[in-house]
Design a protein around this motif. Structure first.
Motif: not given
Length: 269
Positions: A42-63
């Motif tokens: 949950e990001s709450g009152e903050r902005e995030l930067c998700l960095v894939l340092v190594a590996g693969c991922a799928s990312v979902k948000t509400k939007q």
């Protein structure tokens, strides 16, 4: 309070908050996930930067839905990473499509920007320095990219060389000359048993700490100069996060060592 955060062995290996660091802006977390694992944030009152340092991922948000991200399996491939910017008031689900090393950088946000993928081809690549003071820089979220507060960058330093050098600081608001920015260094080494030396110190000596960060450790820089030296045999990578009241990277060189930028260095080929 120690400026060195030692890594846990598995799972949620780093967890730094403004409260635990004793400052106002930066939060920093690292998760080591096995293929198929899911992580909810949950990001709450903050902005995030998700960095894939190594590996693969799928990312979902509400939007938004960002499937199939990632390509590099080690930061030492020296290719720019895939990253995801997430605004405040979001729910995020990360699925590890392979074993995943995920860094989550955070700072206060205003919520004026949508979630977006930062693709490798959007990351500016720079080569800085000369002699034994050379490094490769990946500008993931520089101050000319859209964000409310966060600045995010990767730096590679070859074995036996220095970086964040000549010593510089960004701890005083001097309009047009220097901005006040907290900073974290997330260290990685190749081979992984390596370490570096990092010093954090001020002109008046009120802060002067020398550390030897190992693989996955974090050094926190609340103020002062903060050079890094990579020791022979071990290439250095670090992921930097910066944040403060003004989102610009303006800094001041330490006067005694600024000559390293001049034609007087290196003194021999």
């Amino acid at each position: 309070m120690s400026l060195l955060a030692k890594a846990r062995k598995e799972g949620h290996i780093q967890h730094i908050t403004p409260q635990s660091a004793g400052w106002r802006y930066i939060g920093f977390d690292v998760w080591m996930l096995k293929q198929g694992q899911r992580l909810t944030l949950e990001s709450g009152e903050r902005e995030l930067c998700l960095v894939l340092v190594a590996g693969c991922a799928s990312v979902k948000t509400k939007q938004a839905d960002f499937p199939g991200l990632g390509q590099r399996m080690s930061p030492f491939e020296r290719t720019p990473p895939w990253s995801v910017y997430v605004p405040p008031q979001e729910s995020i689900e990360v699925t590890a499509d392979s074993d995943l090393e995920l860094a989550v950088c955070s700072a206060p946000g205003q919520g004026t920007l949508p979630a977006r993928v930062i693709r490798p081809e959007e990351v500016g690549v720079e080569h800085r320095g000369k002699g034994r003071n050379q490094r490769r820089v990946h500008n993931i979220l520089p101050d000319n990219a859209q964000a409310d507060c966060l600045l995010v960058v990767e730096v590679y330093t070859d074995e036996g060389a220095t970086s964040s050098w000549p010593a510089h600081k960004h701890d005083t608001a001097l309009p047009g000359k220097e901005t006040q920015l907290e900073e974290t260094y997330y260290h990685r080494f190749d081979p992984p048993q390596g370490f570096a030396f990092q010093r954090v110190y001020t002109d008046d000596g009120s802060l002067d700490v020398s550390m030897a960060p190992y693989n996955h450790d974090v050094v926190m820089v609340p103020r002062g100069y903060h050079p890094v030296a990579a020791i022979a045999g071990y290439d250095s990578y670090y992921l930097n996060v910066m944040a403060g009241p003004e989102r610009r990277w303006l800094f001041s060189w330490e006067a005694d060592h600024a000559w390293i930028n001049s034609a007087d260095y290196p003194r021999r080929a």
